[in-house]
Design an enzyme around this catalytic site. Sequence first.
Site, PDB file in Angstrom:
ATOM      1  N   HIS A  58       0.852  -1.204   0.000  1.00  0.00           N
ATOM      2  CA  HIS A  58       0.000   0.000   0.000  1.00  0.00           C
ATOM      3  C   HIS A  58       0.882   1.246   0.000  1.00  0.00           C
ATOM      4  CE1 HIS A  58      -3.954   1.864   1.737  1.00  0.00           C
ATOM      5  NE2 HIS A  58      -3.246   2.776   1.088  1.00  0.00           N
ATOM      6  N   ARG A  62       1.922   8.747  -6.373  1.00  0.00           N
ATOM      7  CA  ARG A  62       1.462  10.066  -6.876  1.00  0.00           C
ATOM      8  C   ARG A  62       1.688  10.337  -8.358  1.00  0.00           C
ATOM      9  NH1 ARG A  62      -1.807  10.252  -2.833  1.00  0.00           N
ATOM     10  NH2 ARG A  62      -1.065  11.196  -0.904  1.00  0.00           N
ATOM     11  N   ASN A  92      -5.159   5.901  -6.915  1.00  0.00           N
ATOM     12  CA  ASN A  92      -5.786   7.238  -6.873  1.00  0.00           C
ATOM     13  C   ASN A  92      -4.845   8.328  -7.395  1.00  0.00           C
ATOM     14  OD1 ASN A  92      -4.131   7.055  -4.601  1.00  0.00           O
ATOM     15  ND2 ASN A  92      -5.462   8.301  -3.329  1.00  0.00           N
ATOM     16  N   HIS A 179     -10.775   0.072   1.299  1.00  0.00           N
ATOM     17  CA  HIS A 179     -10.598   1.193   2.233  1.00  0.00           C
ATOM     18  C   HIS A 179     -11.936   1.326   2.953  1.00  0.00           C
ATOM     19  CE1 HIS A 179      -9.433   5.540   3.172  1.00  0.00           C
ATOM     20  NE2 HIS A 179     -10.722   5.518   3.433  1.00  0.00           N
ATOM     21  N   ASP A 305       1.016   2.664   3.750  1.00  0.00           N
ATOM     22  CA  ASP A 305       0.105   3.750   3.353  1.00  0.00           C
ATOM     23  C   ASP A 305       0.890   5.064   3.222  1.00  0.00           C
ATOM     24  OD1 ASP A 305      -2.123   5.136   2.557  1.00  0.00           O
ATOM     25  OD2 ASP A 305      -3.139   5.072   4.498  1.00  0.00           O
ATOM     26  N   HIS A 309       2.535  14.460   0.627  1.00  0.00           N
ATOM     27  CA  HIS A 309       1.808  15.694   0.299  1.00  0.00           C
ATOM     28  C   HIS A 309       2.782  16.865   0.335  1.00  0.00           C
ATOM     29  CE1 HIS A 309      -2.239  14.081   0.269  1.00  0.00           C
ATOM     30  NE2 HIS A 309      -1.995  13.452   1.398  1.00  0.00           N
TER      31      HIS A 309
HETATM   32 ZN   LIG Z   1      -6.880   4.259   2.425  1.00  0.00          ZN
END
Ligand SMILES: [Zn+2]
Length: 435
Positions: A58, A62, A92, A179, A305, A309
Amino acid sequence: MSEQRFLLKGGKVLGGAVTDLLISNGRIEAMSPSFSDESSTVIDLKGSVVLPGLVDLHTHLREPGREDSETVASASRAGAKGGFVALSAMANTSPVADTAGVVEQVYRLGQEAGFVDVFPIGAVTQGLKGEQLSEIGAMADSVARVRVFSDDGNCVFDPLVMRRALEYIKKFDGVIAQHAQEPRLTVGSQMNEGIISSKLGLKGWPAIAEEAIIARDVLLADHVQSRLHICHVTTAGGVEIIRWAKARGIQVTAEVTPHHLLLTDDLASSYDPVFKVNPPLRTTRDVMALRDALADGTIDIVATDHAPHTSETKDCEWAEASFGMIGLETALSIITKTMVETGLLDWSAVAQRMSIAPAEIGRYSNHGQNLAVGSPAHITVINPTKSWVVDRDLVLSKSRNTPYHGYELPGVVTHTFFGGQATMIDSKVIDKAVQ
Ligand SMILES: [Zn+2]
């Protein structure tokens, strides 16, 4: 592939007996209590523990879309620094990884970077919208051979869509990584719902928003006899449901992040958004339940995870800040602190939870193998007797949002070998020679 031969001398394999390992042609050529080989580069590992290379199930890389916060190449280097040899790229991105074209692009970027294998995760639904299934079959058949599908960041909240996805992935032995976040129970939520959120006046995120989805989805996985993986479990109640499901023989696996094994919701009192994460930091009681669950195997694996950012999206008011924290470079040290130094896991069990089991869940057949003659030379070395101080200005990730800035952590990851190639020696990442 480099022809270089390495002789790793004096390290303890899985923390047990001192064993020398000879690496050549990408494989472990020999293992013995002690030997010499004059044609090799000798690496002294006295006092260190030798593990199979770490696999992360996970990771947010980006790219494409947010290359200002991270790229496949920068995450790959950060991964090598943390002892990883394989990362799983969450879907994502922008565009979303919901077609064969995008997953093949990410896969190739990983190959070009060359520090780790990058295994793209495919989106379950088009655009992560939770409505129409994405091109799951085409992604599975692509060069990237996707086996893990997730809308991570979003929950696959519609039970009919989730059922169809679970049914679809059976034909190629895939898995849906959920999720677990009931959206109606978490509109505008900012942190764990509890005493601290009331005190701070921040909108709460109840544990049941996570547990309700876990409960629903283990029942769905049972009903259609398919494979379900629960991302980042954070609550004691979630652990209880997974324990119940496993006892019934339901095909469910689960992960916990390093940060949820250490940090708690009272850190939000600082209003420092570095502690704002999805799912949120919970209570000490939850942390202890997660540690016990990882120890007894109810939770199968550790996954980072890793969520980079930029400072523009993170250094602002709590309510406006993005959710997420980076974690590749600190993961093994946090596990050393929370699980090894507490006596909950030995090194063999760490290898199981950070290499062998994640590779098994993702069907990454060239990874997560025991250290043995003939195995691919994916190797991570940690010196557990040393410690280090985390400095956010020294991370290899393009983003600085580590919650551990200034923390002294045990365990220095010193060497990483990826397919026989040294990607880190003496804690220095080795950039590939110009060819
Ligand atoms: Zn998540």
